[in-house]
Design an enzyme around this catalytic site. Structure first.
Site, short mmCIF file in Angstrom:
data_model
loop_
_atom_site.label_atom_id
_atom_site.label_comp_id
_atom_site.label_asym_id
_atom_site.label_seq_id
_atom_site.Cartn_x
_atom_site.Cartn_y
_atom_site.Cartn_z
N LYS A 1 -4.63 -1.63 -3.29
CA LYS A 1 -5.40 -2.88 -3.23
C LYS A 1 -5.02 -3.78 -4.41
O LYS A 1 -4.80 -4.98 -4.24
CB LYS A 1 -6.90 -2.56 -3.22
CG LYS A 1 -7.33 -1.89 -1.92
CD LYS A 1 -8.71 -1.24 -2.01
CE LYS A 1 -8.98 -0.41 -0.76
NZ LYS A 1 -10.22 0.40 -0.85
N GLN B 1 -15.03 1.73 -5.09
CA GLN B 1 -14.29 2.72 -4.30
C GLN B 1 -15.17 3.96 -4.07
O GLN B 1 -15.68 4.54 -5.02
CB GLN B 1 -12.99 3.11 -5.02
CG GLN B 1 -12.07 4.00 -4.21
CD GLN B 1 -11.54 3.33 -2.94
OE1 GLN B 1 -11.12 2.18 -2.94
NE2 GLN B 1 -11.58 4.05 -1.82
N ASP C 1 -16.07 -5.74 0.81
CA ASP C 1 -15.90 -4.54 1.65
C ASP C 1 -16.81 -4.60 2.88
O ASP C 1 -16.67 -3.80 3.79
CB ASP C 1 -16.22 -3.28 0.83
CG ASP C 1 -14.98 -2.43 0.57
OD1 ASP C 1 -13.97 -2.63 1.28
OD2 ASP C 1 -15.02 -1.58 -0.33
#
Ligand code: NAD
Length: 295
Positions: free
Chosen positions: A52, A96, A119
């Site tokens: 990412k 994460q 997200d």
């Protein structure tokens, strides 16, 4: 049988995003900035976050990676999220997962400013998605929808069987595929660990989305001729023929299922690169939002 090539589609989308960022910057707009939080050093999480951050650089985005030891307390992590919420320089926040057992992922995610929830895991983002309102879509289902769109795969009226009901993949996939959009308008069945006669159900599927986390779970006897198969799974299995001693496989027994399919995604290079595209598209949109909407 056609392979749905995630790397190829992602390259195409990344090219568009790169151009858009250049134009935004040329007009005096803000450089999109993604902040990622990584707790611990789980190798899979390290690899995902690394990709990412690397993609941010490729596209001309800024990125910040905040790393913490697994000993960080829930309260201290919450403070870090709040700091990023208040930082007008940061457009998107990514935590994460998984987090260590002593930290509630729900609590952390619920405290991300929804305007920075790139997200798409915050309850406000998920609620808006369910209502069909503009919002940040969860990155993996969003990436899958972008892939269907790219290949012009019309799922309207088709029977889509989703295997797996997680909040980040399976459940949002059912919403996106069934809503009145293009792609969309599918008839959807959601299967999970308590589903009976799974094979009977998947055999009736025009489209199968496998998001289970079990290597080669979907076998040829579960798939009808001509089906479209989207394999979300990422599983590491032993492979003594490889230098590393292991390799990645999906939730689908690719070698035996692929010959039956009209389209299939490989693992790797299928859904994975599309997930990153979903995240990057969300981050660019976040950069265009006025700040402090929810603060
Ligand atoms: P999860 O563990 O949260 O959910 C797994 C789901 O599978 C559960 O809902 C469960 O009901 C279902 N399941 C388990 N056993 C089953 C069975 N025998 N029959 C039917 N259903 C069963 O998983 P997740 O977070 O959705 O991830 C699924 C897989 O996708 C994992 O391999 C994960 O690594 C991968 N993943 C990949 C990406 C990507 O970008 N490619 C993104 C997210 C997750």
């Amino acid at each position: 049988m056609q392979i749905l090539d995630g790397t190829l589609v992602a390259a195409h989308i990344k090219e568009q995003l790169k151009k858009e960022v250049e134009e935004l910057k040329a007009k005096g707009g803000k450089t999109p900035h993604l902040a990622a939080i990584l707790v611990g050093n789980n190798p899979a999480s390290e690899a995902y976050v690394g990709h990412k951050v690397k993609t941010c650089a490729e596209l001309g985005f800024e990125s910040t990676l905040l790393r913490f030891d697994t000993s960080i307390t829930e309260k201290a992590l919450l403070e870090q999220v709040k700091k990023l919420n208040e930082d007008d320089g940061v457009d998107g926040i990514l935590v994460q997962l998984p987090l260590p057992d002593h930290i509630s992922p729900d609590l952390i995610i619920n405290n991300i400013n929804p305007d920075k929830d790139v997200d798409g895991f915050h309850p406000i983002s998920q609620g808006k998605m369910m209502l069909g309102q503009p919002t940040f879509l969860p990155a993996t289902p969003y990436g899958i929808m972008l892939m269907l769109e790219h290949y012009n795969i019309d799922v309207a009226g088709k029977h889509c069987v989703i295997i797996g009901r997680s909040n980040i993949v399976g459940t949002p996939m059912t919403i996106l595929l069934s809503r009145n959009t293009n792609p969309g308008n599918a008839t959807v069945t959601l299967c999970h660990s308590r589903t009976k006669n799974l094979e009977e159900i998947t055999k009736t599927a025009d489209v199968i989305v496998a998001a289970i986390g079990k290597p080669k779970f979907v076998t040829a006897n579960m798939v009808r001729e001509g089906a479209i198969v989207i394999d979300v799974g990422i599983n590491r299995i032993d492979d003594p023929t490889r230098k590393s001693g292991s390799r990645l496989v999906g939730d689908v027994d690719f070698d035996n299922v692929a010959p039956l399919c009209s389209y299939i995604t490989p693992v790797p290079k299928g859904v994975g690169p599309m997930t990153i595209c979903g995240l990057m598209k969300n981050t660019l949109e976040a950069a265009k939002l006025p700040k402090h909407m929810y603060n």
